[in-house]
Write a protein that holds these residues in place. Sequence first.
Motif, PDB file in Angstrom:
ATOM      1  N   GLU A  56       0.832  -1.199   0.000  1.00  0.00           N
ATOM      2  CA  GLU A  56       0.000   0.000   0.000  1.00  0.00           C
ATOM      3  C   GLU A  56       0.869   1.252   0.000  1.00  0.00           C
ATOM      4  OE1 GLU A  56      -3.979  -1.774   2.159  1.00  0.00           O
ATOM      5  OE2 GLU A  56      -2.894  -0.176   3.154  1.00  0.00           O
ATOM      6  N   VAL A  95      -2.193   7.677  -1.092  1.00  0.00           N
ATOM      7  CA  VAL A  95      -2.840   8.285  -2.257  1.00  0.00           C
ATOM      8  C   VAL A  95      -3.472   9.632  -1.925  1.00  0.00           C
ATOM      9  CG1 VAL A  95      -3.252   6.087  -3.417  1.00  0.00           C
ATOM     10  CG2 VAL A  95      -5.018   7.041  -1.917  1.00  0.00           C
ATOM     11  N   VAL A 131      -3.486   2.857  -0.353  1.00  0.00           N
ATOM     12  CA  VAL A 131      -4.161   1.907  -1.235  1.00  0.00           C
ATOM     13  C   VAL A 131      -3.119   0.993  -1.857  1.00  0.00           C
ATOM     14  CG1 VAL A 131      -5.574   1.665  -3.316  1.00  0.00           C
ATOM     15  CG2 VAL A 131      -6.020   3.539  -1.736  1.00  0.00           C
ATOM     16  N   GLY A 135      -6.248  -3.740  -4.377  1.00  0.00           N
ATOM     17  CA  GLY A 135      -7.515  -3.145  -3.967  1.00  0.00           C
ATOM     18  C   GLY A 135      -7.683  -2.992  -2.468  1.00  0.00           C
ATOM     19  N   TRP A 139      -7.147  -1.179   1.156  1.00  0.00           N
ATOM     20  CA  TRP A 139      -7.002   0.213   1.556  1.00  0.00           C
ATOM     21  C   TRP A 139      -6.990   0.316   3.078  1.00  0.00           C
ATOM     22  CZ3 TRP A 139     -10.865   2.446   4.493  1.00  0.00           C
ATOM     23  CH2 TRP A 139     -12.099   1.795   4.488  1.00  0.00           C
ATOM     24  N   TRP A 148     -11.019  -1.479  -3.202  1.00  0.00           N
ATOM     25  CA  TRP A 148     -10.887  -0.042  -3.439  1.00  0.00           C
ATOM     26  C   TRP A 148     -10.984   0.221  -4.936  1.00  0.00           C
ATOM     27  CZ3 TRP A 148     -11.125   4.233  -0.714  1.00  0.00           C
ATOM     28  CH2 TRP A 148     -10.756   5.428  -1.327  1.00  0.00           C
ATOM     29  N   GLU A 149     -11.707   1.268  -5.297  1.00  0.00           N
ATOM     30  CA  GLU A 149     -11.814   1.682  -6.693  1.00  0.00           C
ATOM     31  C   GLU A 149     -11.254   3.085  -6.811  1.00  0.00           C
ATOM     32  OE1 GLU A 149     -15.574   1.072  -8.540  1.00  0.00           O
ATOM     33  OE2 GLU A 149     -15.908  -0.811  -7.477  1.00  0.00           O
ATOM     34  N   PRO A 150     -10.530   3.361  -7.884  1.00  0.00           N
ATOM     35  CA  PRO A 150      -9.947   4.695  -8.042  1.00  0.00           C
ATOM     36  C   PRO A 150     -11.017   5.769  -8.149  1.00  0.00           C
ATOM     37  CG  PRO A 150      -9.178   3.192  -9.779  1.00  0.00           C
ATOM     38  CD  PRO A 150     -10.210   2.468  -8.969  1.00  0.00           C
ATOM     39  N   LEU A 151     -10.645   6.973  -7.742  1.00  0.00           N
ATOM     40  CA  LEU A 151     -11.547   8.115  -7.865  1.00  0.00           C
ATOM     41  C   LEU A 151     -11.689   8.516  -9.321  1.00  0.00           C
ATOM     42  CD1 LEU A 151     -10.269  10.310  -4.918  1.00  0.00           C
ATOM     43  CD2 LEU A 151     -12.342   8.938  -4.992  1.00  0.00           C
ATOM     44  N   THR A 198     -11.525  10.811 -12.599  1.00  0.00           N
ATOM     45  CA  THR A 198     -10.535  11.805 -13.015  1.00  0.00           C
ATOM     46  C   THR A 198     -11.144  13.208 -12.933  1.00  0.00           C
ATOM     47  OG1 THR A 198     -11.207  11.630 -15.315  1.00  0.00           O
ATOM     48  CG2 THR A 198      -9.434  10.164 -14.575  1.00  0.00           C
TER      49      THR A 198
END
Length: 110
Positions: free
Chosen positions: A54, A57, A72, A76, A78, A98-101, A103
Motif C-alpha cells: 500500500e 494516495v 491503497v 484493492g 485500503w 478499493w476503486e480509483p476516484l 478523473t
Amino acid sequence: MTLIKSTLRKFLVVAGLAGTLQALPALAQQPAPRGPPCAERTHIVEKLQETFRERIVGSGLADSGLLFELYVGPAGTWTLLVTTPGGVSCLIGGGDSWEPLPTPESFAAQ
C-alpha cells in the motif's frame, strides 16, 4: 471481508503479532479492544508497504492537528490512518475492493 476483520488483520500484521502463536490462546480470552489499534507511524507505514504494497494516495490535516492518510494497494486493499502530532498512528478503517476516484475531467461542466 468485513471492515472489522480487515482492520484487525492489518493490525495483527502491523503490530507483529501474527507470528506469536504462543500468545493466541491468551488473546482469544481477552475482550476485544475498545479503541482503534495504534502504533508508531513509521512502523505502521513500513508494514503497510511491505505486507500489502500500500502507498499513500491522499492526506489531509484536520483543524485539531490530526493527520488523516489514505493508503491503497494494487490488489484493492485500503487503509485509513489518523496520526497525532506526536507521531502515533491509529488504524481507523480498512478493507478491500478499493476503486480509483474519477478523473478531474469527469467533474467538468458539460
